[in-house]
Enzyme design. Structure first.
Site, PDB file in Angstrom:
ATOM      1  N   GLU A  79       2.577   0.904 -11.370  1.00  0.00           N
ATOM      2  CA  GLU A  79       1.787   0.106 -11.649  1.00  0.00           C
ATOM      3  C   GLU A  79       0.758   0.605 -10.592  1.00  0.00           C
ATOM      4  O   GLU A  79       1.295   0.390  -9.581  1.00  0.00           O
ATOM      5  CB  GLU A  79       2.685  -1.083 -11.483  1.00  0.00           C
ATOM      6  CG  GLU A  79       1.400  -2.435 -11.634  1.00  0.00           C
ATOM      7  CD  GLU A  79       2.497  -4.070 -11.516  1.00  0.00           C
ATOM      8  OE1 GLU A  79       1.931  -4.434 -11.573  1.00  0.00           O
ATOM      9  OE2 GLU A  79       3.562  -3.450 -10.888  1.00  0.00           O
ATOM     10  N   ILE A  81      -1.464  -1.846  -8.182  1.00  0.00           N
ATOM     11  CA  ILE A  81      -1.142  -2.864  -6.989  1.00  0.00           C
ATOM     12  C   ILE A  81      -3.020  -3.157  -6.885  1.00  0.00           C
ATOM     13  O   ILE A  81      -3.090  -2.922  -5.925  1.00  0.00           O
ATOM     14  CB  ILE A  81      -0.290  -3.089  -6.541  1.00  0.00           C
ATOM     15  CG1 ILE A  81       0.854  -2.734  -6.801  1.00  0.00           C
ATOM     16  CG2 ILE A  81       0.116  -4.862  -5.726  1.00  0.00           C
ATOM     17  CD1 ILE A  81       1.644  -3.714  -7.881  1.00  0.00           C
ATOM     18  N   ASP A 175      11.010   2.769   5.310  1.00  0.00           N
ATOM     19  CA  ASP A 175       9.874   2.846   6.430  1.00  0.00           C
ATOM     20  C   ASP A 175       8.978   1.486   6.199  1.00  0.00           C
ATOM     21  O   ASP A 175       7.649   1.985   5.987  1.00  0.00           O
ATOM     22  CB  ASP A 175       9.066   4.152   5.072  1.00  0.00           C
ATOM     23  CG  ASP A 175       7.770   5.015   6.269  1.00  0.00           C
ATOM     24  OD1 ASP A 175       7.618   4.552   8.080  1.00  0.00           O
ATOM     25  OD2 ASP A 175       6.982   5.315   5.471  1.00  0.00           O
TER      26      ASP A 175
END
Length: 264
Positions: A79, A81, A175
């Site tokens: 997806e 964003i 991270d």
């Protein structure tokens, strides 16, 4: 086969356009516009299946991540964003609370991962200081000068005194620097580009402070355990060792400063 052809074969949708997205120093992703006008993000590489598995693991906690649309071969589609960069640290604290829900089991992950050419060793261990020493610090010693390696080895020997032995095992982003946190309309929209494993949740909070820092209210809302600030240099050392290995001597002074802060 081109990226567009791979996406068309994987999703059964025609691709109208692709363009590279900024992705930092280790590569990025492509923004793909489908013929019906939808936008998705595609990544291509040998470790994308592992990244997709991490995104799906994070999604099960309720923390926001892009929905994985396809994993196959060396293709990951997910997806897109929308972001506007307007930070919402209250929602970030809640997102990390969900992500870091304590889990049963050892520290580590089912597979290794990598930042570029640097392998992230994830073989599970039951002892957290041992994991941090053997999986995050000592692997760098063979790649750096003797004096600096000796200081890291000294720190590795001291991890049982500096770190909690059995902190709750939390699913970590792994991270979590600011570039991997997406905000939109004052709320956390998604966490991206994970390097996940199970460990002490303080690791993610230390990483958030490597390049800048969230506001004090964010840390207060996160209810971190006593002594967490003293452990920040121990946890920040690993990403700085990664930077030293990947990008060279410009990061050596930062590594030495962190070792000073650790008392070695």
């Amino acid at each position: 086969m081109s990226l567009a052809e791979e996406i068309e074969a994987a999703l059964g949708e025609k691709v109208a356009a692709t363009r590279q997205l900024p992705g930092g120093d280790l590569g990025g992703a492509a923004l793909v516009t489908l013929a019906d006008g939808r936008e998705i993000v595609a990544k291509h590489g040998r470790l994308v299946a592992r990244e997709g598995a991490m995104l799906r693991a994070i999604a099960t906690t309720g923390a926001p991540v892009p929905q994985v649309l396809y994993i196959g071969g060396e293709l990951l589609a997910m997806e897109f964003i929308s972001v506007d960069g307007r930070a919402g640290w209250d929602s970030m604290a809640e997102g990390l609370r969900l992500l870091h829900t304590p889990q049963a089991g050892p520290y580590g992950w089912s597979t290794d991962y990598a930042f570029g050419s640097v392998t992230i060793q994830n073989d599970p261990l039951e002892d957290w200081p041992q994991f941090w020493a053997e999986r995050r610090l000592l692997p760098f010693c063979e790649h750096i000068s003797g004096a600096l390696a000796a200081r890291i080895e000294n720190l590795a020997r001291r991890t049982p005194d500096l770190l909690p032995q059995r902190p709750p095992a939390a699913l970590l982003h792994g991270d979590l620097w600011s570039g991997n946190v997406l905000f939109n309309r004052g709320r956390l929209a998604a966490l991206i580009d994970p390097a996940s494993y199970y460990g002490d949740r303080e690791v993610d909070f230390a990483m958030l402070q490597v390049f800048g820092s969230p506001p004090a209210a964010f840390f207060a809302a996160s209810e971190l355990p006593p002594g967490w600030r003293e452990r920040v240099p121990v946890y920040q050392l690993w990403p700085m060792l990664v930077h030293l290995r990947l990008f060279g001597s410009g990061y050596r002074a930062r590594v030495e400063d962190l070792l000073d802060a650790c008392g070695v």
